[in-house]
Write an enzyme that holds these catalytic residues in place. Structure first.
Site, PDB file in Angstrom:
ATOM      1  N   CYS A   1       0.839  -1.190   0.000  1.00  0.00           N
ATOM      2  CA  CYS A   1       0.000   0.000   0.000  1.00  0.00           C
ATOM      3  C   CYS A   1       0.877   1.244   0.000  1.00  0.00           C
ATOM      4  O   CYS A   1       2.063   1.183   0.315  1.00  0.00           O
ATOM      5  CB  CYS A   1      -0.880   0.018   1.238  1.00  0.00           C
ATOM      6  SG  CYS A   1      -1.802  -1.487   1.468  1.00  0.00           S
TER       7      CYS A   1
ATOM      8  N   ARG B   1       1.650   1.236  -5.967  1.00  0.00           N
ATOM      9  CA  ARG B   1       1.831   0.319  -4.840  1.00  0.00           C
ATOM     10  C   ARG B   1       0.544  -0.433  -4.480  1.00  0.00           C
ATOM     11  O   ARG B   1       0.566  -1.357  -3.666  1.00  0.00           O
ATOM     12  CB  ARG B   1       2.295   1.103  -3.605  1.00  0.00           C
ATOM     13  CG  ARG B   1       3.586   1.833  -3.804  1.00  0.00           C
ATOM     14  CD  ARG B   1       3.946   2.605  -2.566  1.00  0.00           C
ATOM     15  NE  ARG B   1       4.269   1.714  -1.481  1.00  0.00           N
ATOM     16  CZ  ARG B   1       5.469   1.204  -1.262  1.00  0.00           C
ATOM     17  NH1 ARG B   1       6.454   1.507  -2.067  1.00  0.00           N
ATOM     18  NH2 ARG B   1       5.681   0.397  -0.253  1.00  0.00           N
TER      19      ARG B   1
ATOM     20  N   TRP C   1      -3.722  -1.987  -1.349  1.00  0.00           N
ATOM     21  CA  TRP C   1      -3.659  -3.289  -2.029  1.00  0.00           C
ATOM     22  C   TRP C   1      -4.156  -4.277  -0.990  1.00  0.00           C
ATOM     23  O   TRP C   1      -3.461  -4.573  -0.018  1.00  0.00           O
ATOM     24  CB  TRP C   1      -2.217  -3.582  -2.452  1.00  0.00           C
ATOM     25  CG  TRP C   1      -2.071  -4.795  -3.303  1.00  0.00           C
ATOM     26  CD1 TRP C   1      -2.180  -4.862  -4.661  1.00  0.00           C
ATOM     27  CD2 TRP C   1      -1.772  -6.138  -2.864  1.00  0.00           C
ATOM     28  NE1 TRP C   1      -1.977  -6.150  -5.099  1.00  0.00           N
ATOM     29  CE2 TRP C   1      -1.731  -6.958  -4.021  1.00  0.00           C
ATOM     30  CE3 TRP C   1      -1.555  -6.727  -1.632  1.00  0.00           C
ATOM     31  CZ2 TRP C   1      -1.463  -8.323  -3.968  1.00  0.00           C
ATOM     32  CZ3 TRP C   1      -1.292  -8.093  -1.576  1.00  0.00           C
ATOM     33  CH2 TRP C   1      -1.249  -8.880  -2.735  1.00  0.00           C
TER      34      TRP C   1
ATOM     35  N   ASN D   1       0.695   0.324   6.129  1.00  0.00           N
ATOM     36  CA  ASN D   1       1.172  -0.578   5.078  1.00  0.00           C
ATOM     37  C   ASN D   1       1.858  -1.733   5.776  1.00  0.00           C
ATOM     38  O   ASN D   1       2.709  -1.516   6.635  1.00  0.00           O
ATOM     39  CB  ASN D   1       2.155   0.166   4.167  1.00  0.00           C
ATOM     40  CG  ASN D   1       2.830  -0.759   3.166  1.00  0.00           C
ATOM     41  OD1 ASN D   1       2.271  -1.782   2.791  1.00  0.00           O
ATOM     42  ND2 ASN D   1       4.030  -0.398   2.759  1.00  0.00           N
ATOM     43  N   GLY D   2       1.481  -2.966   5.418  1.00  0.00           N
ATOM     44  CA  GLY D   2       2.087  -4.130   6.048  1.00  0.00           C
ATOM     45  C   GLY D   2       1.014  -5.110   6.473  1.00  0.00           C
ATOM     46  O   GLY D   2      -0.151  -4.990   6.054  1.00  0.00           O
TER      47      GLY D   2
ATOM     48  N   GLU E   1      10.770 -14.283 -18.797  1.00  0.00           N
ATOM     49  CA  GLU E   1      10.409 -12.873 -18.632  1.00  0.00           C
ATOM     50  C   GLU E   1       9.449 -12.436 -19.739  1.00  0.00           C
ATOM     51  O   GLU E   1       8.498 -11.701 -19.485  1.00  0.00           O
ATOM     52  CB  GLU E   1      11.690 -12.015 -18.615  1.00  0.00           C
ATOM     53  CG  GLU E   1      11.481 -10.538 -18.423  1.00  0.00           C
ATOM     54  CD  GLU E   1      10.747 -10.165 -17.136  1.00  0.00           C
ATOM     55  OE1 GLU E   1      10.548 -11.034 -16.260  1.00  0.00           O
ATOM     56  OE2 GLU E   1      10.337  -8.996 -17.033  1.00  0.00           O
TER      57      GLU E   1
ATOM     58  N   LYS F   1       5.748 -10.877 -18.999  1.00  0.00           N
ATOM     59  CA  LYS F   1       5.303  -9.554 -19.469  1.00  0.00           C
ATOM     60  C   LYS F   1       3.936  -9.674 -20.120  1.00  0.00           C
ATOM     61  O   LYS F   1       3.049  -8.865 -19.881  1.00  0.00           O
ATOM     62  CB  LYS F   1       6.301  -8.956 -20.496  1.00  0.00           C
ATOM     63  CG  LYS F   1       7.591  -8.457 -19.921  1.00  0.00           C
ATOM     64  CD  LYS F   1       7.496  -7.148 -19.153  1.00  0.00           C
ATOM     65  CE  LYS F   1       7.181  -7.265 -17.710  1.00  0.00           C
ATOM     66  NZ  LYS F   1       8.180  -7.634 -16.749  1.00  0.00           N
TER      67      LYS F   1
ATOM     68  N   GLU G   1       1.112 -10.585 -17.342  1.00  0.00           N
ATOM     69  CA  GLU G   1       0.742  -9.562 -16.354  1.00  0.00           C
ATOM     70  C   GLU G   1       0.155  -8.314 -17.010  1.00  0.00           C
ATOM     71  O   GLU G   1      -0.691  -7.650 -16.421  1.00  0.00           O
ATOM     72  CB  GLU G   1       1.911  -9.215 -15.424  1.00  0.00           C
ATOM     73  CG  GLU G   1       3.084  -8.569 -16.100  1.00  0.00           C
ATOM     74  CD  GLU G   1       4.265  -8.366 -15.168  1.00  0.00           C
ATOM     75  OE1 GLU G   1       4.093  -8.368 -13.947  1.00  0.00           O
ATOM     76  OE2 GLU G   1       5.378  -8.197 -15.676  1.00  0.00           O
TER      77      GLU G   1
ATOM     78  N   HIS H   1       7.273 -33.580 -23.051  1.00  0.00           N
ATOM     79  CA  HIS H   1       7.039 -34.369 -21.840  1.00  0.00           C
ATOM     80  C   HIS H   1       5.699 -34.036 -21.190  1.00  0.00           C
ATOM     81  O   HIS H   1       5.480 -34.343 -20.030  1.00  0.00           O
ATOM     82  CB  HIS H   1       8.194 -34.165 -20.844  1.00  0.00           C
ATOM     83  CG  HIS H   1       9.502 -34.651 -21.392  1.00  0.00           C
ATOM     84  ND1 HIS H   1       9.807 -35.986 -21.512  1.00  0.00           N
ATOM     85  CD2 HIS H   1      10.563 -33.976 -21.899  1.00  0.00           C
ATOM     86  CE1 HIS H   1      11.000 -36.117 -22.056  1.00  0.00           C
ATOM     87  NE2 HIS H   1      11.479 -34.906 -22.302  1.00  0.00           N
TER      88      HIS H   1
ATOM     89  N   LYS I   1       3.544  -2.749  -7.274  1.00  0.00           N
ATOM     90  CA  LYS I   1       4.944  -2.729  -7.689  1.00  0.00           C
ATOM     91  C   LYS I   1       5.883  -3.210  -6.595  1.00  0.00           C
ATOM     92  O   LYS I   1       6.804  -3.968  -6.835  1.00  0.00           O
ATOM     93  CB  LYS I   1       5.344  -1.326  -8.128  1.00  0.00           C
ATOM     94  CG  LYS I   1       6.759  -1.329  -8.676  1.00  0.00           C
ATOM     95  CD  LYS I   1       6.944  -0.343  -9.762  1.00  0.00           C
ATOM     96  CE  LYS I   1       8.263  -0.526 -10.467  1.00  0.00           C
ATOM     97  NZ  LYS I   1       8.240  -1.653 -11.413  1.00  0.00           N
TER      98      LYS I   1
HETATM   99  C1  F6R Z   1       7.090  -8.127 -12.958  1.00  0.00           C
HETATM  100  C2  F6R Z   1       7.552  -7.466 -11.756  1.00  0.00           C
HETATM  101  C3  F6R Z   1       7.664  -8.276 -10.523  1.00  0.00           C
HETATM  102  C4  F6R Z   1       8.925  -7.865  -9.736  1.00  0.00           C
HETATM  103  C5  F6R Z   1       8.958  -8.607  -8.396  1.00  0.00           C
HETATM  104  C6  F6R Z   1      10.209  -8.279  -7.610  1.00  0.00           C
HETATM  105  O1  F6R Z   1       7.045  -7.247 -14.026  1.00  0.00           O
HETATM  106  O2  F6R Z   1       7.813  -6.292 -11.740  1.00  0.00           O
HETATM  107  O3  F6R Z   1       7.669  -9.642 -10.787  1.00  0.00           O
HETATM  108  O4  F6R Z   1      10.031  -8.174 -10.495  1.00  0.00           O
HETATM  109  O5  F6R Z   1       7.842  -8.259  -7.635  1.00  0.00           O
HETATM  110  O6  F6R Z   1      10.302  -6.907  -7.375  1.00  0.00           O
HETATM  111  P1  F6R Z   1      11.655  -6.239  -6.937  1.00  0.00           P
HETATM  112  O7  F6R Z   1      12.604  -6.368  -8.084  1.00  0.00           O
HETATM  113  O8  F6R Z   1      11.309  -4.827  -6.625  1.00  0.00           O
HETATM  114  O9  F6R Z   1      12.146  -7.009  -5.752  1.00  0.00           O
END
Ligand code: F6R
Length: 610
Positions: free
Chosen positions: A2, A27, A74, A100-101, A482, A486, A489, A505, A605
Site C-alpha cells: 500500500c 503500490r 492493495w 502498510n504491512g 520474462e 510480461k 501480467e 514431456h 509494484k
Molecule cells: C514483474 C515485476 C515483478 C517484480 C517482483 C520483484 O514485471 O515487476 O515480478 O520483479 O515483484 O520486485 P523487486 O525487483 O522490486 O524485488
C-alpha cells in the site's frame, strides 16, 4: 504494497495528499482514502476503486494550514470496499491511522479488544491498530503509539494523527518502507520517494523500530525505547520529471524506451580504464578464489534476471549458480543450505520486497556476506546488504518492470565477466570482446525500438488469444520466462514458458490449431535441436513466431510462420536484446485489449508483504 502519505504544513493538504497518492498508486490501487483535521474535527473520506473516485468524492473541499494522512490500498485483509479502505479510526473517530504491512497477530488482538467492549466495523488488520493506540492514549500520542506497536507482530509502516494533538503526525515502521520528507516550514511522510519529490529531496530514512514525530517546523526521531536519536539526511538523486509521463501514453512504454540510456548508465557506472571494476562490491580476486558456488535469490522478474545470470555465469565463469525464488529460499526446511564459501546475491529493483529482504537476513544470519543488485539507493535492501551494486535505471513507475529487469541482467553479465577473468576461464582477448559486446547493447536497443512495427502488427493480430507459449533453449529459455511474464501480467493472456526440449514431456498436449508459440532462437549450438522442437509444435498446428539474429533469419524462416529479426550480436548477448521486443509485444497486446498497462489488475509494484 500500500502507499502512505502524510503532510504537515501551510498548504491545502487535500491536493498534497491526492498528488502523493497518485505518485504512489503503483503500490496498490483497489481503494484509497484520506483523513484531515479541520475545525477541530477529523474528516475521513474514502472510496473503493481508483483514486479518481476519491477525488470525485472530495469535490472542491479546501483544508489549509493543517495536517492530513492518505492511503492507497492493495487489499490483504478484507475485500476492496469503502469500509475496508484506510484511514481507519478509533470508535469515536478522533484518531486516524494509515498502515502498510500485515499485522500477523491481529485476530488475537481483536479478540482481546472486543472483550473490552470495542466494536469493529471493518475486516482489516489495520483497524486493530487504531483501537489499540486509542486504548493506550493517556494524553501523549507518541507514547500510545510506542505502547501499541510493542504488541504488534508482523510488518507495519504507520501514519497516525489525532484531534487531541492536531499539529503532529506520528510515524513508525517495522519491515515496511517509510521515509520522511524534510521541507521548509512543512514536512511529509511517504512510503516512497516519488510522493515527496515535488516538495523536497532531503529525507530521513526511518529504520525498523524507529518512531518519528512530525510537525510543521520539526521532525524528531526516537528509537524503540523512546530515546531521541539524530538521523542523517539522505538526498534523493532522482528528479520530479522522472515521475511524469513526459508525453508518453503510459509509463510502461516510456520506461521501455529509456532502456538504452539505463543500460549505458549502468555499464558506465562500473567501467574504469576500459575494464569492469567491481571492487566496491567486494568482487575481488581474493574473494573469488575462495568461493565454491553462487546463490542468487529474488522474486518475479528479478528472479528471471537471476536465471539468465545463471546461464551466463556458468558459461563464462565456470562456477555453479543456484537460483531461488526468495519466498522458497527463506523457508527451505529445516533451513536453507548455505556455505560461507558461497557468494550470495539478492536482486530487487525496489529494494523493498519483503521475501527478498527476509532471504538477505537469513543469509547474513548464516554468516554470508550479501551482495545486492538494486535500483533504489536508500532502500532497505541497499542499506542492509554488505555490498550494493546499483542499477542506474532511474525511477521505475510502471508496475511491470522493464528497465529494472534489463539493468539487473546487465549487472549479472558484468559479474560473470569479472569472475570469469579472475578465475582465468575468460582470457584477456575474450574479456575485452565481452566488454565490447556490452557496449554495443544501448545502440542496438535503440535500433530495436525504432523498428517496432512488426511487433505492433503481431499484437494487433493476436490480442484475442487465450493461451500462448514461450519456448527457448539455454539462455533463450531464461529470457522467455520474462517474455511470458510480461504478456500475462500486462494483457492477462495465459502464457506458459517451457524449455523447448521439455514440451514433449507433457505440455505439448495443449498445442492446438493456431496456438501461438513464440520461439527464441539465438543460440547457434542449440539451433538444430530447437528447429526440431519447432517442427514438433508445427506438426500439431501451432503458429510459430521465431526471433533470431539477422544472420539466422534465412534458416529460421524455412521453419517458422513468422520471423522477428534481431540485430546481429554474439549469441551470449542476444537474449538481452530479445527482452525488448517481448516487452513491446506484451505492452501492445495489452493496449489493443484495453488493459490498464501501468497498473495491471491485482498487482502492486513494491511487494512489501510476504
Ligand atoms: C514483474 C515485476 C515483478 C517484480 C517482483 C520483484 O514485471 O515487476 O515480478 O520483479 O515483484 O520486485 P523487486 O525487483 O522490486 O524485488
Amino acid at each position: 504494497m500500500c502507499g502512505i502519505v502524510g503532510y504537515v504544513g501551510k498548504r491545502d493538504v487535500i491536493p498534497v495528499l491526492l498528488g502523493g497518492l497518485q505518485k504512489l498508486e503503483y503500490r496498490g490501487y483497489d481503494s484509497a482514502g484520506i483523513a484531515y483535521i479541520q475545525n477541530d474535527k477529523m474528516h475521513i473520506v474514502k472510496s473503493k476503486g481508483r483514486l479518481t473516485n476519491l477525488e470525485k468524492k472530495l469535490g472542491d473541499v479546501v483544508a489549509e494550514n493543517t495536517i492530513g494522512i492518505g492511503h492507497t490500498r492493495w487489499a490483504t485483509h478484507g475485500e476492496p470496499s469503502d469500509v475496508n479502505a484506510h484511514p481507519h479510526t478509533d470508535a469515536a473517530g478522533d484518531l486516524a491511522i494509515v498502515h502498510n504491512g500485515i499485522i500477523e497477530n491481529f485476530a488475537k488482538l481483536k479478540t482481546w479488544l472486543q472483550a473490552k467492549g470495542i466494536h469493529f466495523i471493518s475486516d482489516t488488520d489495520t483497524e486493530v491498530v487504531a483501537h489499540l493506540i486509542n486504548y493506550f492514549d493517556e494524553g501523549d500520542l507518541k507514547t500510545a503509539v510506542m505502547r501499541a506497536i510493542k504488541m504488534l507482530e508482523g510488518s507495519y509502516a504507520l501514519g497516525v494523527m489525532s484531534i487531541k494533538e492536531p499539529h503532529r503526525i506520528i510515524a513508525a515502521r517495522k519491515d515496511s518502507p517509510l521515509v520522511i520528507g524534510l521541507g521548509k516550514g512543512e514536512n511529509l511522510i511517504a512510503s516512497d520517494f516519488p510522493a515527496l519529490l515535488e516538495y523536497t529531496k532531503d529525507v530521513y530514512l526511518l529504520d525498523d523500530g524507529e518512531i518519528a514525530v512530525i510537525t510543521e517546523k520539526d521532525v524528531e526521531v526516537y528509537d524503540s525505547y523512546g530515546n531521541h536519536i539524530e538521523k542523517e539526511h539522505f538526498t534523493i538523486d532522482w528528479d520530479v520529471a522522472q515521475a511524469e509521463k513526459g508525453g508518453w501514453e503510459h509509463f510502461m512504454i516510456k520506461e521501455i524506451h529509456e532502456q538504452p540510456t539505463a543500460m549505458h548508465d549502468t555499464l558506465m557506472a562500473r567501467m574504469r580504464d576500459g575494464k569492469i571494476d567491481l571492487s566496491e562490491i567486494n568482487i575481488t580476486e581474493e574473494l573469488i578464489k575462495g568461493i565454491r558456488g553462487i546463490h542468487i535469490v529474488a522474486c518475479g522478474s528479478a528472479y528471471h534476471a537471476g536465471i539468465l545470470g545463471k546461464y551466463v555465469i556458468e558459461n563464462i565463469a565456470r562456477i555453479p549458480v543456484n537460483v531461488d525464488v526468495a519466498s522458497e529460499f527463506r523457508y527451505r526446511m529445516p533451513s536453507p543450505l548455505l556455505s560461507k564459501e558461497d557468494l550470495f546475491i539478492v536482486i530487487s529493483q525496489s529494494g523493498e520486497t519483503a521475501d527478498t529482504i527476509a532471504a538477505l537476513r537469513e543469509a547474513q544470519s548464516k554468516g554470508a556476506k550479501v551482495i545486492a543488485i538494486t535500483n533504489v539507493k536508500g532502500s532497505t535492501i541497499s542499506r542492509e546488504a554488505d555490498f550494493t551494486m546499483h542499477t542506474q535505471a532511474g525511477m521505475e513507475i510502471a508496475v511491470a518492470t522493464s528497465k529494472g529487469y534489463l539493468t539487473q541482467v546487465l549487472c549479472l553479465y558484468m559479474i560473470a565477466a569479472e569472475i570469469g577473468r579472475m578465475r582465468g576461464s575468460l582470457d584477456d582477448a575474450d574479456y575485452i570482446d565481452f566488454i565490447e559486446n556490452l557496449k554495443k547493447i544501448p545502440s542496438l536497443l535503440e535500433q530495436i525500438l525504432r523498428d517496432k512495427e512488426k511487433i505492433q502488427q503481431l499484437a494487433s493480430q493476436r490480442f484475442m488469444d487465450v493461451n500462448e507459449f514461450f519456448i527457448g533453449r539455454g539462455a533463450d529459455y531464461a529470457l522467455m520466462m520474462e517474455g511470458s511474464l510480461k504478456l500475462k501480467e500486462l494483457s492477462y493472456i495465459h502464457s506458459e514458458t517451457y524449455a523447448a526440449g521439455e514440451l514433449k514431456h507433457g505440455p505439448i498436449a495443449l498445442i492446438e490449431q493456431n496456438t501461438l508459440v513464440m520461439v527464441l532462437a539465438t543460440q547457434t549450438v542449440l539451433m538444430e535441436k530447437l528447429i526440431s522442437n519447432i517442427r514438433e509444435v508445427k506438426a500439431r498446428g501451432a503458429f510459430v513466431v521465431a526471433m533470431t539474429q539477422q544472420r539466422n533469419v534465412e534458416t529460421v524462416e524455412k521453419e517458422a510462420d513468422m520471423v522477428l529479426p534481431l540485430p546481429d550480436i554474439d549469441d551470449l548477448f542476444a537474449p538481452i536484446l530479445a527482452a525488448v521486443p517481448y516487452q513491446l509485444y506484451g505492452y501492445y497486446t495489452a493496449v489493443f485489449k484495453g488493459c490498464d498497462v501501468d497498473k495491471p489488475r491485482n498487482l502492486a509494484k513494491s511487494v512489501t508483504v510476504e
